[in-house]
Design a protein around this motif. Sequence first.
Motif, PDB file in Angstrom:
ATOM      1  N   GLU A   8       0.839  -1.203   0.000  1.00  0.00           N
ATOM      2  CA  GLU A   8       0.000   0.000   0.000  1.00  0.00           C
ATOM      3  C   GLU A   8       0.874   1.252   0.000  1.00  0.00           C
ATOM      4  OE1 GLU A   8      -1.716   1.464   4.250  1.00  0.00           O
ATOM      5  OE2 GLU A   8      -2.203  -0.594   3.744  1.00  0.00           O
ATOM      6  N   LEU A  11       1.858   2.007  -3.590  1.00  0.00           N
ATOM      7  CA  LEU A  11       0.750   2.602  -4.345  1.00  0.00           C
ATOM      8  C   LEU A  11       0.572   4.071  -3.999  1.00  0.00           C
ATOM      9  CD1 LEU A  11      -1.836  -0.299  -4.132  1.00  0.00           C
ATOM     10  CD2 LEU A  11      -0.528   0.413  -6.139  1.00  0.00           C
ATOM     11  N   LEU A  63      -8.640  -2.388  -4.021  1.00  0.00           N
ATOM     12  CA  LEU A  63      -8.124  -1.826  -2.765  1.00  0.00           C
ATOM     13  C   LEU A  63      -9.093  -2.050  -1.620  1.00  0.00           C
ATOM     14  CD1 LEU A  63      -6.547   1.447  -4.162  1.00  0.00           C
ATOM     15  CD2 LEU A  63      -5.350  -0.616  -3.385  1.00  0.00           C
ATOM     16  N   TYR A  79      -3.153  -5.631  -4.363  1.00  0.00           N
ATOM     17  CA  TYR A  79      -2.392  -4.402  -4.592  1.00  0.00           C
ATOM     18  C   TYR A  79      -1.768  -4.410  -5.989  1.00  0.00           C
ATOM     19  CZ  TYR A  79      -2.590  -3.218   0.431  1.00  0.00           C
ATOM     20  OH  TYR A  79      -2.997  -2.889   1.696  1.00  0.00           O
ATOM     21  N   ASP A  83      -2.439  -1.779  -8.918  1.00  0.00           N
ATOM     22  CA  ASP A  83      -1.317  -1.100  -9.569  1.00  0.00           C
ATOM     23  C   ASP A  83      -1.458  -1.165 -11.088  1.00  0.00           C
ATOM     24  OD1 ASP A  83       1.273   0.254  -9.469  1.00  0.00           O
ATOM     25  OD2 ASP A  83       2.148  -1.659 -10.112  1.00  0.00           O
TER      26      ASP A  83
END
Length: 102
Positions: A8, A11, A63, A79, A83
Amino acid sequence: MPTATITETDLIRRYADDIAYVAEEGPAADLDTFISQLRTAARRFELSRIDGHAALDAAVIHLDEAEVAFGDADRSALYSQADRMLYHLGDMADEYREMVGD
């Protein structure tokens, strides 16, 4: 060939500035704020008719699922999917900047 693990933090670091610009807020420091701003950005891109907003909606779903995932492997996979959905965000944000005159 091993794939790099996406977190996270990765990101947020990669995408928070562009998302914050479109959401007209300061860059997110946590995942909840990041997701909220991403929802706003996706809606603004949609209203501006900028292609790719559906990919941002998909990233939000990944997410949201990651927040309730039971294992690190599941969370990492979600994730990574998010992405991939955010890959063109920089181009979308640039197009948005041109539309609003920045």
